[in-house]
Each structure stands twice: as structure tokens, then as C-alpha cells.
Design a protein around this motif. Structure first.
Motif, PDB file in Angstrom:
ATOM      1  N   GLN A 144       0.823  -1.291   0.045  1.00 24.06           N
ATOM      2  CA  GLN A 144       0.050  -0.094  -0.102  1.00 24.06           C
ATOM      3  C   GLN A 144       0.937   1.145  -0.060  1.00 24.06           C
ATOM      4  O   GLN A 144       2.263   1.315   0.112  1.00 24.06           O
ATOM      5  N   ASP A 145       0.301   2.305  -0.331  1.00 27.64           N
ATOM      6  CA  ASP A 145       0.881   3.755  -0.239  1.00 27.64           C
ATOM      7  C   ASP A 145       1.768   3.890   1.022  1.00 27.64           C
ATOM      8  O   ASP A 145       3.074   4.238   0.913  1.00 27.64           O
ATOM      9  N   GLY A 146       1.122   3.627   2.182  1.00 23.91           N
ATOM     10  CA  GLY A 146       1.896   3.944   3.294  1.00 23.91           C
ATOM     11  C   GLY A 146       3.145   3.035   3.615  1.00 23.91           C
ATOM     12  O   GLY A 146       4.261   3.484   4.200  1.00 23.91           O
ATOM     13  N   MET A 147       3.094   1.751   2.904  1.00 26.69           N
ATOM     14  CA  MET A 147       4.517   1.018   2.944  1.00 26.69           C
ATOM     15  C   MET A 147       5.432   1.648   2.031  1.00 26.69           C
ATOM     16  O   MET A 147       6.668   1.491   2.360  1.00 26.69           O
ATOM     17  N   VAL A 148       5.123   2.252   0.919  1.00 24.50           N
ATOM     18  CA  VAL A 148       6.096   2.832   0.000  1.00 24.50           C
ATOM     19  C   VAL A 148       6.727   4.053   0.946  1.00 24.50           C
ATOM     20  O   VAL A 148       7.841   4.319   0.830  1.00 24.50           O
TER      21      VAL A 148
END
Length: 502
Positions: free
Chosen positions: A294-298
Motif C-alpha cells: 500500500q501507499d503507506g508502505m512505500v
């Protein structure tokens, strides 16, 4: 045909409309796709158009449709709107498809995602007639380089009698090297999966296939269709804050370290808020063994806070999907995409001692969780992989706003109207009012903690129900079955779980 390096397969290139003619009425069709990534972009519309044409002529046309998980409007959506699906498996999230299922126009088989590939290869759905799989590239030997997800592709390709490949030039060629393709052997004598740390690679970067089964190759250049995440609101921030409080308390009690936290995260706005909170936390060397990137992991990778993320697919906003395409050569140093049967395998989840984090529709005062059916009967999406991680995590957590529909629906109820995760598996439940740690508590000891995280307007109603049930049914888990679903009955009758005049 710059991305098709195999001469034999270059000779099988055709249009999507031509390929759709190879899929007969009644076929079992298995495709790539997982949470809006790596699904076929051209064939679903072509199949839908064929179905509509045949229906207009009074002829039947429906298929059984198997995937990795949800896809997108130009896959699940167009097929549902064309009434082209008899049975859907194993997970969906499209509004048109959800409506067709709940109206009884489409069959739906909901199951744990870790079970899906095994069920297909065992023949639960009959033989797989056609597998349609998206690839970034076909190499000279006919191997497929996966695009933005792996899902059930390996098992579908192995099981199918015929294969159609969509080669998508929108997907970055630099995704090559990100996948880790490993086949789980057959029983008896099946060996363990040799993953001992989140970042272990145990397979190949490509999917080898039986080239003789390929009947068509279709070239596309269409993007994945993931919806953008909503801006993180105040409630999401509060929930994320309480989840981080829980993590801090785990460190204080010696059950977690600031270095090496292994996480699993469901999809959505609140999980992304949790990851945003981790950016400013004391946690370092965070690892993800999960379903989707997900975006947060990026963001955590970019900040140097996440050292490795293992999943089966992407679930990125359009902005981050473009970022991934442009910088895939960089991100493949940190990201591993695996077959779904590996990413969600109970054996590996248990071994890694991870903390799972998923959403819910409702939970009851004893800690039973409903994650699939609104008021016990209307499917929302499906159980997905939440059960795989909840049952096998070192600690399982669920996050939820305390109310929905502007307060008309309470997420905490006397008795869950459908139970996907029992009190034996759900350990910690978090709302904007705090977290309820249910570990080591008897059913009646859990009740005060669950009521404390409910919305204040519903707390007296929940307490009154528990007091009444305990007085009339002094048992291990007190319930008055005549009143157990009164919240849901009021919702059905008046549109709100709150009593009139309250």
C-alpha cells in the motif's frame, strides 16, 4: 511486439474480441488480479460484449469466474453488468457485482484466500477451462514475467487446459526481479515452505508455463485501476494513534521490540493512517509480511523505516502506482511479490510471529467479529485473507470507527449478526476511543473493555443488554436470544440502531 520474445507465442497474437470467442458458455475461467492490480484489462470487456450480444439474440452465456481477489470496474464490473458470471470466487469488492450477488443473480463462494489455489487444483470447481493472466513480458523461453501482482496465477496456469496471456506495456519492465515464484508441492510428502525471515527469496523471478497450452496472446497498454485513498480524517488519525499506543504497550511488556516489528495490514484508509503514524514512531527496521503493498508502505520504505515488504500484489493509489512504475528498479530491492498460496500461508505467518491488523463490519461484546455480511445477510466484499492472518498471527488486531452512517450503526453490538472471526482468534480491537485487549480474559471480562471502545451513545444500551442477559442467563457467555439482535432489528425497521427518541 517488443515484449514478446518467444517466437511461437508471437504467432498467437490476436485481438481481445478474437480471443473472447475461444471462451464458451459454461466455461470455468480463472484470471490474474488482486485488489485492482495485475488483472486482465482487455478480455473482460470483450467477454462482456460477447455475453450481451448473445443475450440480445436470446442465447445463454455465463462463465464461472475465479481470480486472486477483487479486480476493478473494467473486469468485475463490466462482467457483472453484462450478467456474464454464474459463480464468482473467492473475493470481490465491485458495487455492481455486490448488487448482483445480493439480489441472487450471481452465485458467490466466499473462502479464505490461503485455501483458494488448493481448492481449484483439487477440482472443487471442476476443470479450469481457460486461464487469462496479465504479464509484463514473455521471455524467449515462454516464461511469464509477472506484472503488479502474482495472486493465484501459478496454480491457475498449471491447472488450465488453455491459456490466454495479456502482455501489458503499461506495466514497468523493471518489475522483473520483484517476484519470487515458488510452487508448493503436492501431498503426501509436501515439504515445508523454507521462508524463515520476511525477506527470504526461495523461487524464480518468472512463471514457467506449458507454452503448448497458450491459445492467444493479447497486447494491452491499460493501467491498473485502483481508486485513490481518501484523505486521512480525524477519526482515522485517532484510531491509528490508539493502535500505536497498543504497539508501545507491547514493547513495554516485552512482547515487541522497536527493531524488527513484522506487520500485516488490511487495505484502506485507516491502515494507511497507521502507517503514516509509524513514520514518526520509534519503530525501525519494520517488515511487512502481508497481502498487498500500500501507499503507506512505500512511504515507510522511502523514509528508511521499512526494510522489506513481502506481499502477493500491489494496492496502490493511481499516484503511487505511477511512482512504482517509474521507480520499480529501486523498489524491487525492498519489495517481494509471491504467489498467494505463499503470502497467506498459515505456516509462514505463524513462523514469523507477526501482528495482524484488519478491518471489520461489527464486533460483539464478547469479541466475535463480522467482516463480511451487513446485518448478517448482505455480503460486502468477503473474508479475503483476514482469517489467514487472524488465526495464525502472534497477535491479531482489528480496527474500526465506532459508528457508521452518521451514528445510525454501531460497530459494537450485543451479538454479531454473522461471525467470521471467533472470540478465540480476535485478540485486540481498536476504535477511536481506545483499544480493547481481550487476551487472557473470560467472555464476561471482555465486555467492559468492548463497551469502553464503543461510541458513547451506544454504551448504555450495550451495558443494559449485558446486565439483562447476565440476570436472565447466568452462563459462560450470557445472551438473551430474544433480544440479542435488537440493534439489527431496529436498523431494519427504522434505519438506525438507536431507539426512537434517544
Amino acid at each position: 511486439m517488443p515484449r514478446i520474445d518467444n517466437a511461437e507465442l508471437r504467432g498467437k497474437v490476436m485481438s481481445a474480441d478474437e480471443a473472447a470467442q475461444l471462451i464458451p458458455h459454461g466455461a470455468v475461467v480463472a484470471t490474474s488480479g488482486f485488489t485492482g492490480a495485475a488483472y486482465p484489462k482487455a478480455l473482460p470487456t470483450a467477454i462482456a460484449n460477447r455475453a450481451k450480444d448473445l443475450h440480445d439474440r436470446g442465447e445463454p452465456y455465463q462463465i464461472d469466474f475465479l481470480t486472486g481477489a477483487s479486480t476493478a470496474p473494467d473486469c468485475d464490473g463490466v462482467l457483472a453488468e453484462a450478467d456474464a458470471i454464474r459463480l464468482r470466487f473467492p473475493y470481490q469488492s465491485d458495487p455492481s457485482m455486490r448488487q448482483a450477488i445480493n439480489e441472487g443473480r450471481m452465485g458467490y463462494f466466499d473462502t479464505h484466500l490461503s485455501h483458494t489455489a488448493r481448492q481449484v487444483t483439487a477440482g472443487f470447481f471442476g476443470k479450469v477451462d481457460v486461464a487469462i493472466v496479465e504479464a509484463t513480458r514473455i521471455d524467449a523461453d515462454g516464461n511469464l514475467i509477472p506484472s503488479s501482482g502474482v495472486g493465484n496465477n501459478v496454480e491457475f496456469l498449471d491447472a488450465a487446459e488453455k491459456i490466454i496471456i495479456e502482455v501489458n506495456s503499461w506495466q514497468s519492465e523493471d518489475l522483473e526481479g520483484m517476484a519470487d515464484i515458488y510452487r508448493i508441492g503436492a501431498a503426501p510428502g509436501r515439504q515445508h515452505i523454507p521462508i524463515y525471515a520476511t525477506g527470504d527469496r526461495i523461487g524464480t523471478t518468472y512463471i514457467d508455463i506449458d507454452v503448448s497450452k497458450v491459445v492467444a496472446v493479447v497486447e494491452t497498454d491499460l493501467p491498473d485501476r485502483n481508486a485513490p485513498f481518501k484523505p486521512i480524517d480525524h477519526v482515522s488519525k485517532q484510531i491509528a494513534g490508539h493502535f500505536l499506543d497498543f504497539l508501545e504497550d507491547e514493547v513495554r511488556f516485552g512482547r515487541l521490540r522497536y527493531d524488527g516489528y513484522v506487520m500485516q495490514s488490511g487495505v484502506g484508509n485507516v491502515p494507511n493512517a497507521v502507517m503514516a503514524g509509524l513514520l514518526d514512531s520509534k519503530f525501525e527496521n519494520i517488515q511487512a509480511y502481508t497481502e498487498v503493498i500500500q501507499d503507506g508502505m512505500v512511504d515507510l520504505i522511502d523514509a528508511g523505516k521499512m526494510s522489506v515488504a513481502s506481499a502477493t500484489s500491489f494496492s496502490l493509489s493511481p499516484e503511487y502506482a505511477q511512482k512504482m512504475n517509474e521507480e520499480a528498479a529501486h523498489y524491487r530491492k525492498y519489495i517481494i511479490t509471491r504467489p498467494l498460496q505463499v503470502s497467506n500461508h498459515p505456516e509462514v505467518i505463524r513462523r514469523l510471529d507477526l501482528i495482524s491488523n484488519n478491518g471489520l463490519i461489527e464486533a460483539d461484546i464478547y469479541g466475535n467479529v463480522n467482516s463480511t455480511n451487513v446485518s448478517g445477510s448482505r455480503i460486502m466484499n468477503g473474508i479475503g485473507g483476514s482469517g489467514d492472518f487472524t488465526r495464525n498471527a502472534f497477535t491479531s488486531t482489528f480496527i474500526t470507527p465506532s459508528v457508521a452512517k452518521h451514528g445510525a450503526i454501531s460497530a459494537i453490538v450485543p451479538f454479531a449478526s454473522h461471525i467470521d472471526h471467533t472470540e478465540h482468534d480476535a485478540m485486540v480491537i481498536v476504535s477511536e476511543y481506545g483499544y480493547a485487549d481481550l487476551r487472557g480474559l473470560s467472555p464476561q471480562e471482555r465486555v467492559p473493555r468492548m463497551i469502553a471502545i464503543a461510541h458513547p451513545d451506544y454504551r448504555p444500551l450495550l451495558q443494559e443488554y449485558f446486565d439483562h442477559a447476565k440476570a436472565t442467563s447466568p452462563q459462560q457467555t450470557p445472551h438473551d436470544l430474544a433480544r440479542a439482535f435488537e440493534f439489527h432489528l431496529r436498523l431494519a425497521e427504522t434505519g438506525s440502531m438507536m431507539p426512537r427518541g434517544a
